[in-house]
Every structure is written in structure tokens, then in C-alpha cells.
Scaffold this motif. Structure first.
Motif, PDB file in Angstrom:
ATOM      1  N   SER A  98      14.460 -17.317  -3.992  1.00 24.13           N
ATOM      2  CA  SER A  98      15.091 -17.532  -3.885  1.00 24.13           C
ATOM      3  C   SER A  98      16.341 -17.862  -2.876  1.00 24.13           C
ATOM      4  N   LEU A  99      17.255 -19.040  -4.413  1.00 21.88           N
ATOM      5  CA  LEU A  99      18.766 -19.566  -3.568  1.00 21.88           C
ATOM      6  C   LEU A  99      19.269 -19.021  -3.759  1.00 21.88           C
ATOM      7  N   THR A 130      19.640 -17.047  -7.427  1.00 22.55           N
ATOM      8  CA  THR A 130      20.480 -16.216  -7.860  1.00 22.55           C
ATOM      9  C   THR A 130      20.668 -14.943  -6.914  1.00 22.55           C
ATOM     10  N   HIS A 140      14.786 -16.018 -18.210  1.00 23.12           N
ATOM     11  CA  HIS A 140      15.795 -15.448 -16.798  1.00 23.12           C
ATOM     12  C   HIS A 140      16.707 -15.879 -17.628  1.00 23.12           C
TER      13      HIS A 140
HETATM   14  N1   CP Z   1      18.141 -21.540 -10.921  1.00 23.03           N
HETATM   15  C1   CP Z   1      17.951 -20.492  -9.886  1.00 23.03           C
HETATM   16  O1   CP Z   1      17.268 -18.788 -10.089  1.00 23.03           O
HETATM   17  O2   CP Z   1      17.042 -20.989  -8.731  1.00 23.03           O
HETATM   18  P1   CP Z   1      16.915 -19.613  -6.874  1.00 23.03           P
HETATM   19  O3   CP Z   1      15.350 -19.717  -7.859  1.00 23.03           O
HETATM   20  O4   CP Z   1      16.905 -20.863  -5.846  1.00 23.03           O
HETATM   21  O5   CP Z   1      17.178 -18.296  -7.248  1.00 23.03           O
END
Ligand code: CP
Length: 328
Positions: free
Chosen positions: A47-48, A50, A147
Motif C-alpha cells: 500500500s502507498l 491507504t 475498499h
Molecule cells: N487506492 C489505494 O488503496 O492505494 P494503495 O493500494 O496504494 O493503498
């Protein structure tokens, strides 16, 4: 709000969106609320946005935050009950979740779909095991099928940018379109977006919600839930106010990539069919596969604002969970 796993946990969508917008204006207005409270963020997947936005949201509320990439740094976890643990799984989720619950007041969990066993993925075993065994409230940081933090940020973004003419009478046209991708991706983001859009009447205003995808990419019926579905992407784009783009793998032929057709890539020619629509994507996005550079870098792309709104969205959710913890 005790747990936050889906839109079903939100008592009033309009109130939550407005609270997120207030927190965006004044991020430290509730900085006392999380004092002496700890949020644990548990990641089974990368993840970035979230990870950083939820961490920042918690800090804005005065919380302490602990982050663990459990798939890399933790013991391999057994999820199934009643098994003889003589294989490579070292610790059962029963103990792991309960122990994390000893250290944290709230726990966020990210666990993607495996995309091999539809029943297992749609049974949401991992996040439900955390709910069952952690002993503290749990929020989804993206589960196998949903999500919700992303969907709330999407709704906040659309509330900010909906056409001024979209009063109570004019419908806001929202299109969720499939786009190609070289790898099999979960259905969590489109499922969740559809679920939230189908509840958005009343917060966003009257909504015309259309889902466009090639044959074989129908989402699960409980997420489509009456939305209009078309296999004609151009027809869907006509007059649209928002184009929400995302790849997903097949639900029927579970986890399979049935098409990589570049004719479904979002480009300027298709965007010209819309009502000057805003281009949305949850990110990360593959340039010139999902969407052309021209659209992504163009004036109607709102992907960075969308990602920015992940903070106030997470903050509104955490605020409600903290209030529930403090005053329930
Ligand atoms: N959109 C989203 O959840 O990005 P990450 O997967 O980087 O958290």
C-alpha cells in the motif's frame, strides 16, 4: 460506528461525507479525540495511499499509530479452524488478532482476494477473523471484496466536484468503466464503488449510475444491485459527469483475465463524448494501458485530489469509531 467494513456500517452517508469535508477544512479540529488511543494498521498486502493517509488521519485526531507489514515481518498466519498446524503456518490468527488487540484500541486490516477460490474470497475470512478475535473494533483497509475507505474518498471528491447545475432535479451521471490491465486484479474497488454509488442518492443528489465492461466481466449481483450495465463503453460515456476507471478480473470465470483489449483504454476521444467529465481512478494506475497520458495529465483528471481526500475520509471514519469507543 463500531466496525467499518462496508457501506452497511454507515448510518448516514450524507453526514459522513459532510464531516469529512469539515475535517478537510480544519484537520486538527478534533485533535483531542484520539488522545491516549492507539491505531494498529496491519497489512497483508502492499500500500502507498491507504497506509499513509490512514496514518495521517489518525495522527490528526491525536492517535498513536503502529504499522505492521504482517506478510513480510510477522509469523505466517493460519486462518482455518481445527487444523493440525504442522506445516509452514507458525501462528493462528486467533492468537495473533487477540494479541494485536491487547496493544491497540482500533485495528485496520488490509487483506486482498487470493483470486483462486471465489467462495473463500467472498466469505471475507481474514477480516472476519480479526473482527471475531481482536476484541477491539476493526476497519477495512481493503478486504477481499471491498475498499470502503477508497469509496468514501471517491464520494467526497464527487461531492466537491459535482456540476453546479446538479441540483435536486438534475441527475449526476456516474460511469464505472472497466479498462485493460496485464494482470488479474481483485473486484474490491469496483464492488465497493458500485455499492456506495447505489447508496449515493441523497448525499450526491439524484444519480444515474452506469457500469461499462466487456462480456464476462459482470460484477457480483449484490454489488450491481440494479445499476444499468452496458458493454458499449462509448454509449456509457455520453453525457457523463464522472468517469471512474478501474480494471478487475472476471467474477464468473473467477480471477481470470479474459481480455486485454486496448479499445477499452480511456482516451481523450472517449472523454470528449462526456459532459466535461472528471476522470477518476483510485491509483496506482498503469499509464497508457488503463488511461492515456493525455487524459491522466489533463485538466479533467482528479486522481490526485481523490488520493488527497483519503485523509479526510479516513479521519471521518476514525472519528466515528473513536466516538463509539468513548461514549458507547
Ligand atoms: N487506492 C489505494 O488503496 O492505494 P494503495 O493500494 O496504494 O493503498
Amino acid at each position: 460506528m463500531k466496525n467499518f467494513l462496508s457501506v452497511q456500517d454507515v448510518p448516514n452517508l450524507m453526514v459522513l461525507v459532510q464531516e469529512a469535508l469539515l475535517l478537510k477544512k480544519d484537520p486538527f479540529a478534533e485533535s483531542h479525540l484520539g488522545r491516549n488511543k492507539t491505531l494498529g494498521l496491519i497489512f497483508f498486502n502492499a500500500s502507498l495511499r491507504t497506509r499513509l493517509s490512514t496514518q495521517k488521519a489518525a495522527q490528526n485526531l491525536g492517535m498513536q499509530v503502529m504499522v505492521m507489514n504482517v506478510a513480510q515481518d510477522g509469523w505466517a498466519l493460519e486462518m482455518a479452524d481445527g487444523v493440525v498446524m504442522d506445516g509452514d503456518k507458525v501462528e493462528h490468527v486467533k492468537e495473533a488478532a487477540a494479541v494485536i488487540g491487547q496493544y491497540c484500541d482500533l485495528i485496520g486490516v488490509r487483506s486482498f482476494a487470493g483470486l483462486t477460490d471465489r467462495a473463500a474470497d467472498y466469505g471475507e475470512e481474514v477480516i472476519h477473523k480479526f473482527v471475531q478475535h481482536a476484541g477491539v473494533p476493526v476497519l477495512s483497509l481493503e478486504s477481499a471484496t471491498r475498499h470502503p475507505l477508497q469509496s468514501l474518498a471517491d464520494l467526497v471528491t464527487m461531492e466537491e466536484l459535482k456540476p453546479a447545475a446538479a441540483g435536486r432535479a438534475d441527475k449526476v451521471k456516474v460511469v464505472l468503466t472497466w479498462a485493460p490491465h496485464p494482470k488479474a486484479l481483485p473486484q474490491a474497488v469496483p464492488n465497493s464503488f458500485a455499492e456506495w454509488m447505489n447508496r449515493a442518492d441523497g448525499s450526491l443528489g439524484p444519480v444515474e449510475f452506469v457500469i461499462a465492461h466487456p462480456e464476462g466481466y459482470q460484477l457480483a449481483p449484490e454489488f450491481v444491485n440494479g445499476a444499468r450495465v452496458t458493454h458499449d463503453q462509448r454509449e456509457a460515456f455520453e453525457g457523463a459527469d464522472f468517469i471512474y476507471t478501474k480494471n478487475w478480473s472476471s467474477y464468473q470465470h473467477y480471477g481470470q483475465v479474459l481480455s486485454k483489449d486496448p479499445a477499452w483504454t480511456v482516451d481523450a476521444e472517449k472523454m470528449a463524448l462526456t459532459n466535461h467529465a472528471r476522470f477518476m481512478h483510485c491509483l496506482p494506475v498503469r499509464r497508457n494501458v488503463i488511461v492515456t497520458d493525455e487524459v491522466l495529465d489533463g485538466p479533467h483528471s482528479v486522481v490526485i485530489r481523490q488520493a488527497g481526500n483519503r485523509v479526510c475520509a479516513a479521519q471521518a471514519v476514525l472519528k466515528h469509531m473513536l466516538l463509539d469507543l468513548l461514549y458507547a
